[in-house]
Design a protein around this motif. Structure first.
Motif, short mmCIF file in Angstrom:
data_model
loop_
_atom_site.label_atom_id
_atom_site.label_comp_id
_atom_site.label_asym_id
_atom_site.label_seq_id
_atom_site.Cartn_x
_atom_site.Cartn_y
_atom_site.Cartn_z
N LEU A 193 5.91 4.59 -7.27
CA LEU A 193 6.05 5.04 -8.66
C LEU A 193 7.22 5.99 -8.86
CD1 LEU A 193 2.52 5.67 -10.19
CD2 LEU A 193 4.34 4.23 -11.09
N ASN A 194 7.53 6.81 -7.88
CA ASN A 194 8.60 7.79 -8.03
C ASN A 194 9.89 7.38 -7.33
OD1 ASN A 194 7.24 9.83 -9.62
ND2 ASN A 194 5.91 10.03 -7.85
N LEU A 195 10.08 6.08 -7.10
CA LEU A 195 11.30 5.59 -6.45
C LEU A 195 12.13 4.79 -7.45
CD1 LEU A 195 9.78 4.30 -3.08
CD2 LEU A 195 10.80 6.53 -3.57
N VAL B 29 4.46 -9.84 0.46
CA VAL B 29 4.46 -8.55 -0.24
C VAL B 29 3.18 -8.45 -1.06
CG1 VAL B 29 5.63 -7.18 -2.00
CG2 VAL B 29 6.97 -8.52 -0.39
N VAL B 30 2.43 -7.37 -0.85
CA VAL B 30 1.28 -7.08 -1.68
C VAL B 30 1.75 -6.03 -2.67
CG1 VAL B 30 -1.08 -6.23 -1.79
CG2 VAL B 30 -0.34 -7.61 0.16
N MET B 31 1.77 -6.40 -3.94
CA MET B 31 2.33 -5.55 -4.97
C MET B 31 1.28 -5.21 -6.02
SD MET B 31 5.65 -6.35 -7.30
CE MET B 31 6.87 -5.88 -6.12
N GLU B 32 1.17 -3.92 -6.29
CA GLU B 32 0.28 -3.44 -7.33
C GLU B 32 1.15 -3.06 -8.53
OE1 GLU B 32 -3.66 -1.10 -6.38
OE2 GLU B 32 -1.95 0.25 -6.58
N HIS C 246 15.18 -2.31 -1.42
CA HIS C 246 15.39 -2.16 0.02
C HIS C 246 14.07 -2.32 0.80
CE1 HIS C 246 17.18 -0.80 3.76
NE2 HIS C 246 16.19 0.05 3.89
N LEU C 247 13.01 -1.74 0.27
CA LEU C 247 11.69 -1.88 0.92
C LEU C 247 11.25 -3.34 0.96
CD1 LEU C 247 9.83 1.19 -0.62
CD2 LEU C 247 10.51 0.89 1.78
N ILE C 248 11.53 -4.07 -0.10
CA ILE C 248 11.16 -5.49 -0.14
C ILE C 248 12.00 -6.27 0.86
CG2 ILE C 248 11.16 -7.58 -1.57
CD1 ILE C 248 10.63 -5.65 -3.99
N ARG D 289 0.79 -1.24 0.00
CA ARG D 289 0.00 0.00 0.00
C ARG D 289 0.82 1.29 0.00
NH1 ARG D 289 -5.08 -1.40 3.94
NH2 ARG D 289 -5.68 -3.30 2.86
N LEU D 290 2.14 1.20 -0.15
CA LEU D 290 3.00 2.37 -0.22
C LEU D 290 3.32 2.65 -1.69
CD1 LEU D 290 4.91 4.48 1.16
CD2 LEU D 290 6.68 2.70 1.06
#
Length: 156
Positions: free
Chosen positions: A128-130, A146-149, A137-139, A124-125
């Motif tokens: 797009l701009n990273l 991991v819920v990935m869109e 690193h977030l993963i 939910r974070l």
């Protein structure tokens, strides 16, 4: 079972035991994929060589293009539960990131992930701009699930 491609915490290329023959792939924490290929005749005495493949994208895509209403992209959501090796995919790119590789027998493939999908959010974070290093690193530092869109180009 085939080779594992995943986000890995080490900066060094790692080789993971897989099936018989073929290239073995493993990524580094910076998102690079390394594959060990045999050089010369196909025997066990030849030396492996590391290489980093080119991008799988057909053309550059902007975050604005992904978010344009009525554009050629559809949104999909995956829940990926990492296993002992990783999640089975590699993120590359810079604003927006994309899926560079998906291991055929890994958790990401089982969830329906494909190469050339653009990462929109992780748990939910908005990402797009990273760049891919931040997303990796977030993963790595997040939960095992991991819920990935993602945004995927339509066939039209």
């Amino acid at each position: 079972m085939g080779p594992r491609t995943a986000v890995a915490p080490s900066k060094e290329a790692k080789e993971v035991a897989g099936g018989q023959g073929g290239a073995r792939m493993r990524s580094c924490s910076d998102g690079s994929i390394y594959s060990r290929r045999r050089v010369g005749p196909s025997n066990n005495s030849s030396s492996p060589v590391l290489y980093n493949p080119k991008s799988v994208l057909k053309r550059p895509v902007s975050t604005e293009e992904l978010q344009r209403p009525g554009g050629p992209y559809i949104k999909k959501t995956f829940t990926i539960v990492g296993d002992a090796v990783g999640w089975g995919f590699v993120v590359r790119g810079n604003r927006p990131c994309h899926i560079q590789a998906v291991e055929p027998c890994g958790p990401a493939a089982a969830a329906g992930m494909k190469v050339r999908q653009f990462v929109v959010s992780l748990n939910r974070l908005s990402v797009l701009n990273l760049d891919y290093r931040t997303v990796s690193h977030l993963i790595l530092t997040g939960p095992r699930t991991v819920v990935m869109e993602v945004m995927e180009e339509t066939d039209h």
